[in-house]
Scaffold this motif. Structure first.
Motif, PDB file in Angstrom:
ATOM      1  N   ALA A   1      23.484  39.392  19.258  1.00 42.13           N
ATOM      2  CA  ALA A   1      24.802  38.858  19.586  1.00 42.13           C
ATOM      3  C   ALA A   1      24.665  37.533  20.327  1.00 42.13           C
ATOM      4  CB  ALA A   1      25.575  39.860  20.451  1.00 42.13           C
ATOM      5  N   PRO A   2      25.697  36.700  20.323  1.00 41.55           N
ATOM      6  CA  PRO A   2      25.668  35.443  21.075  1.00 41.55           C
ATOM      7  C   PRO A   2      25.323  35.682  22.543  1.00 41.55           C
ATOM      8  CG  PRO A   2      27.546  35.472  19.600  1.00 41.55           C
ATOM      9  CD  PRO A   2      26.933  36.845  19.532  1.00 41.55           C
ATOM     10  N   SER A   3      24.656  34.718  23.124  1.00 41.57           N
ATOM     11  CA  SER A   3      24.167  34.672  24.504  1.00 41.57           C
ATOM     12  C   SER A   3      22.811  35.356  24.663  1.00 41.57           C
ATOM     13  CB  SER A   3      25.159  35.247  25.518  1.00 41.57           C
ATOM     14  OG  SER A   3      25.100  36.664  25.581  1.00 41.57           O
ATOM     15  N   LYS A   4      22.323  36.056  23.637  1.00 44.48           N
ATOM     16  CA  LYS A   4      21.001  36.666  23.726  1.00 44.48           C
ATOM     17  C   LYS A   4      19.903  35.626  23.500  1.00 44.48           C
ATOM     18  CE  LYS A   4      21.769  41.492  22.372  1.00 44.48           C
ATOM     19  NZ  LYS A   4      21.399  42.548  21.386  1.00 44.48           N
ATOM     20  N   GLN A   5      18.718  35.948  24.025  1.00 48.05           N
ATOM     21  CA  GLN A   5      17.521  35.181  23.678  1.00 48.05           C
ATOM     22  C   GLN A   5      17.081  35.589  22.277  1.00 48.05           C
ATOM     23  OE1 GLN A   5      17.367  32.618  26.390  1.00 48.05           O
ATOM     24  NE2 GLN A   5      15.299  32.864  25.600  1.00 48.05           N
ATOM     25  N   VAL A   6      16.785  34.611  21.430  1.00 50.63           N
ATOM     26  CA  VAL A   6      16.413  34.882  20.041  1.00 50.63           C
ATOM     27  C   VAL A   6      15.222  34.006  19.660  1.00 50.63           C
ATOM     28  CG1 VAL A   6      18.789  35.498  19.434  1.00 50.63           C
ATOM     29  CG2 VAL A   6      18.006  33.140  19.111  1.00 50.63           C
ATOM     30  N   TYR A   7      14.573  34.360  18.561  1.00 50.76           N
ATOM     31  CA  TYR A   7      13.477  33.544  18.049  1.00 50.76           C
ATOM     32  C   TYR A   7      14.022  32.397  17.207  1.00 50.76           C
ATOM     33  CZ  TYR A   7      10.049  37.093  19.429  1.00 50.76           C
ATOM     34  OH  TYR A   7       9.254  37.954  20.142  1.00 50.76           O
ATOM     35  N   ALA A   8      13.339  31.256  17.283  1.00 49.78           N
ATOM     36  CA  ALA A   8      13.644  30.106  16.440  1.00 49.78           C
ATOM     37  C   ALA A   8      12.338  29.404  16.098  1.00 49.78           C
ATOM     38  CB  ALA A   8      14.595  29.144  17.134  1.00 49.78           C
ATOM     39  N   VAL A   9      12.317  28.773  14.934  1.00 50.87           N
ATOM     40  CA  VAL A   9      11.158  27.988  14.501  1.00 50.87           C
ATOM     41  C   VAL A   9      11.506  26.512  14.635  1.00 50.87           C
ATOM     42  CG1 VAL A   9       9.608  27.463  12.587  1.00 50.87           C
ATOM     43  CG2 VAL A   9      10.477  29.800  12.883  1.00 50.87           C
ATOM     44  N   VAL A  10      10.678  25.769  15.350  1.00 44.31           N
ATOM     45  CA  VAL A  10      10.914  24.342  15.585  1.00 44.31           C
ATOM     46  C   VAL A  10       9.628  23.576  15.299  1.00 44.31           C
ATOM     47  CG1 VAL A  10      12.607  24.870  17.380  1.00 44.31           C
ATOM     48  CG2 VAL A  10      10.248  24.370  18.039  1.00 44.31           C
ATOM     49  N   THR A  11       9.751  22.267  15.140  1.00 37.20           N
ATOM     50  CA  THR A  11       8.580  21.396  15.041  1.00 37.20           C
ATOM     51  C   THR A  11       8.663  20.388  16.179  1.00 37.20           C
ATOM     52  OG1 THR A  11       8.340  21.624  12.652  1.00 37.20           O
ATOM     53  CG2 THR A  11       7.370  19.681  13.650  1.00 37.20           C
TER      54      THR A  11
ATOM     55  N   ARG B   1       3.849  19.983  15.899  1.00 38.90           N
ATOM     56  CA  ARG B   1       3.397  21.235  15.311  1.00 38.90           C
ATOM     57  C   ARG B   1       4.554  22.218  15.183  1.00 38.90           C
ATOM     58  NH1 ARG B   1      -1.926  23.721  17.711  1.00 38.90           N
ATOM     59  NH2 ARG B   1      -0.841  23.665  19.714  1.00 38.90           N
ATOM     60  N   ARG B   2       4.471  23.028  14.116  1.00 37.44           N
ATOM     61  CA  ARG B   2       5.493  24.053  13.920  1.00 37.44           C
ATOM     62  C   ARG B   2       5.202  25.219  14.860  1.00 37.44           C
ATOM     63  NH1 ARG B   2       6.573  26.286   7.941  1.00 37.44           N
ATOM     64  NH2 ARG B   2       6.799  24.022   7.627  1.00 37.44           N
ATOM     65  N   ARG B   3       6.220  25.650  15.571  1.00 39.10           N
ATOM     66  CA  ARG B   3       6.009  26.725  16.531  1.00 39.10           C
ATOM     67  C   ARG B   3       7.175  27.707  16.539  1.00 39.10           C
ATOM     68  NH1 ARG B   3       5.217  23.580  21.921  1.00 39.10           N
ATOM     69  NH2 ARG B   3       4.082  22.212  20.497  1.00 39.10           N
ATOM     70  N   LEU B   4       6.860  28.928  16.927  1.00 44.57           N
ATOM     71  CA  LEU B   4       7.879  29.945  17.144  1.00 44.57           C
ATOM     72  C   LEU B   4       8.177  29.979  18.625  1.00 44.57           C
ATOM     73  CD1 LEU B   4       9.439  32.372  15.714  1.00 44.57           C
ATOM     74  CD2 LEU B   4       7.646  33.822  16.710  1.00 44.57           C
ATOM     75  N   THR B   5       9.447  29.828  18.974  1.00 41.41           N
ATOM     76  CA  THR B   5       9.830  29.819  20.373  1.00 41.41           C
ATOM     77  C   THR B   5      11.064  30.689  20.566  1.00 41.41           C
ATOM     78  OG1 THR B   5      10.228  28.359  22.274  1.00 41.41           O
ATOM     79  CG2 THR B   5      11.326  27.787  20.202  1.00 41.41           C
ATOM     80  N   THR B   6      11.533  30.800  21.788  1.00 39.44           N
ATOM     81  CA  THR B   6      12.757  31.546  22.071  1.00 39.44           C
ATOM     82  C   THR B   6      13.816  30.588  22.601  1.00 39.44           C
ATOM     83  OG1 THR B   6      11.899  32.148  24.263  1.00 39.44           O
ATOM     84  CG2 THR B   6      11.656  33.765  22.495  1.00 39.44           C
ATOM     85  N   VAL B   7      15.043  30.832  22.171  1.00 43.75           N
ATOM     86  CA  VAL B   7      16.191  30.035  22.596  1.00 43.75           C
ATOM     87  C   VAL B   7      17.357  30.982  22.852  1.00 43.75           C
ATOM     88  CG1 VAL B   7      15.496  27.978  21.292  1.00 43.75           C
ATOM     89  CG2 VAL B   7      16.932  29.685  20.198  1.00 43.75           C
ATOM     90  N   ARG B   8      18.336  30.516  23.595  1.00 40.49           N
ATOM     91  CA  ARG B   8      19.541  31.316  23.809  1.00 40.49           C
ATOM     92  C   ARG B   8      20.571  30.940  22.755  1.00 40.49           C
ATOM     93  NH1 ARG B   8      21.074  34.205  28.102  1.00 40.49           N
ATOM     94  NH2 ARG B   8      19.429  33.261  29.356  1.00 40.49           N
TER      95      ARG B   8
ATOM     96  N   ALA C   1      17.862  15.118  15.376  1.00 41.56           N
ATOM     97  CA  ALA C   1      16.459  15.209  15.799  1.00 41.56           C
ATOM     98  C   ALA C   1      15.976  16.596  16.201  1.00 41.56           C
ATOM     99  CB  ALA C   1      16.221  14.248  16.969  1.00 41.56           C
ATOM    100  N   ARG C   2      16.881  17.561  16.396  1.00 45.06           N
ATOM    101  CA  ARG C   2      16.461  18.869  16.905  1.00 45.06           C
ATOM    102  C   ARG C   2      17.045  19.977  16.024  1.00 45.06           C
ATOM    103  NH1 ARG C   2      16.921  15.575  21.133  1.00 45.06           N
ATOM    104  NH2 ARG C   2      19.161  15.926  21.386  1.00 45.06           N
ATOM    105  N   ARG C   3      16.411  20.148  14.891  1.00 41.51           N
ATOM    106  CA  ARG C   3      16.847  21.179  13.947  1.00 41.51           C
ATOM    107  C   ARG C   3      15.848  22.341  13.968  1.00 41.51           C
ATOM    108  NH1 ARG C   3      17.189  16.228  11.999  1.00 41.51           N
ATOM    109  NH2 ARG C   3      15.144  16.440  11.021  1.00 41.51           N
ATOM    110  N   CYS C   4      16.328  23.516  13.671  1.00 41.52           N
ATOM    111  CA  CYS C   4      15.466  24.691  13.726  1.00 41.52           C
ATOM    112  C   CYS C   4      15.788  25.648  12.590  1.00 41.52           C
ATOM    113  CB  CYS C   4      15.600  25.403  15.076  1.00 41.52           C
ATOM    114  SG  CYS C   4      17.249  26.066  15.434  1.00 41.52           S
ATOM    115  N   LEU C   5      14.918  26.613  12.416  1.00 40.14           N
ATOM    116  CA  LEU C   5      15.154  27.746  11.530  1.00 40.14           C
ATOM    117  C   LEU C   5      15.371  28.968  12.400  1.00 40.14           C
ATOM    118  CD1 LEU C   5      12.232  27.200   8.972  1.00 40.14           C
ATOM    119  CD2 LEU C   5      14.625  26.493   8.696  1.00 40.14           C
ATOM    120  N   VAL C   6      16.372  29.756  12.057  1.00 40.29           N
ATOM    121  CA  VAL C   6      16.672  30.984  12.794  1.00 40.29           C
ATOM    122  C   VAL C   6      16.321  32.167  11.888  1.00 40.29           C
ATOM    123  CG1 VAL C   6      18.431  32.302  14.021  1.00 40.29           C
ATOM    124  CG2 VAL C   6      18.530  29.790  14.013  1.00 40.29           C
ATOM    125  N   PRO C   7      15.207  32.857  12.152  1.00 39.15           N
ATOM    126  CA  PRO C   7      14.808  33.980  11.288  1.00 39.15           C
ATOM    127  C   PRO C   7      15.795  35.136  11.398  1.00 39.15           C
ATOM    128  CG  PRO C   7      12.972  33.219  12.660  1.00 39.15           C
ATOM    129  CD  PRO C   7      14.211  32.587  13.198  1.00 39.15           C
TER     130      PRO C   7
END
Length: 240
Positions: A36-46, A59-66, A103-109
């Motif tokens: 749900a919104p406001s949770k910490q989730v995984y995202a793929v960024v470069t 580098r491509r990395r898996l990180t966490t975002v809210r 400049a700051r695009r990501c993939l949300v698995p």
């Protein structure tokens, strides 16, 4: 819109699925069948490594975002509670999203997402929408907001947040809800994540809507309606 989705895979599995060079997370997230919104989730960024030389490749990395984007210029981070989806038709121009789009695009698995059908005042019926094979790579934007109340060495000084891009729903999905997430196909991941690519027309061409035929849709329990409910049982089909 996209208001809930599912990610039950762990960080290692997601890293392999999305071909990341590095898992860059402070803590690993638990499987979640009702994100749900406001949770910490995984995202793929470069991104380049912190302190990397100018000539070093990002580098491509898996990180966490809210989930809920806080623009870098925001005075109050609560704005993120309203910015969970961005219309792809206007994201490149809207003040809240245009810097991130450039400049700051990501993939949300995601293994799939939920949409609801029904009147707002009635009991809305959730549907689970998922690919027949593999994962979804939902198109997202991310921002890094500096909390002025914290010192630079505070781990919470920089808040990473994201928003999911959406478009008009079509065919069967349009009968459930009028919006749906935009997706990025695997062969386009690198171009979408490239922070040096700011051509909005080219970037738009990289996106694809979620369409029936590629995705399966079925009704699930109204337990999904309450964000605190969780577990794999939420994905079980129900009779209408």
């Amino acid at each position: 819109m996209c208001g809930r989705y599912v990610v039950s895979q762990n960080a290692d599995d997601l890293a392999e699925e999305f071909g990341v060079d590095r898992i860059d997370v402070r803590e690993r997230l638990e499987p979640d069948w009702n994100v749900a919104p406001s949770k910490q989730v995984y995202a793929v960024v470069t991104r380049p490594d912190r302190g990397a030389a100018e000539e070093d490749e990002p580098r491509r990395r898996l990180t966490t975002v809210r989930w809920g984007l806080v623009p870098s210029w925001a005075k109050d981070p609560s704005i993120g509670n309203r910015l969970i989806n961005a219309r792809v038709e206007t994201a490149a121009e809207k003040p809240a999203f245009r810097r991130a789009f450039a400049a700051r695009r990501c993939l949300v698995p995601a293994e799939g997402f939920y949409e609801w059908r029904g009147e707002k005042k009635g009991k809305k019926q959730p549907f689970f929408i998922h690919p027949r094979d593999g994962m979804l790579a939902m198109a997202g934007l991310y921002e890094i907001w500096r909390d002025p109340t914290r010192s630079d060495d505070d781990p919470e000084a920089f808040r990473w947040t994201m928003v999911i891009l959406t478009t008009d729903a079509v065919d069967e999905l349009g009968e459930i809800h009028d919006r749906m997430p935009m997706l990025v196909e695997q062969e386009r991941w690198q171009a979408w994540l490239d922070p040096d690519n700011s051509d909005s027309s080219e970037l738009m061409d990289l996106l694809a809507p979620a369409v029936p035929g590629v995705l399966d849709v079925y009704p699930v329990s109204t337990e999904v309606n309450k964000a605190t409910n969780n577990g794999p049982h939420l994905l079980e089909p129900v009779e209408l």
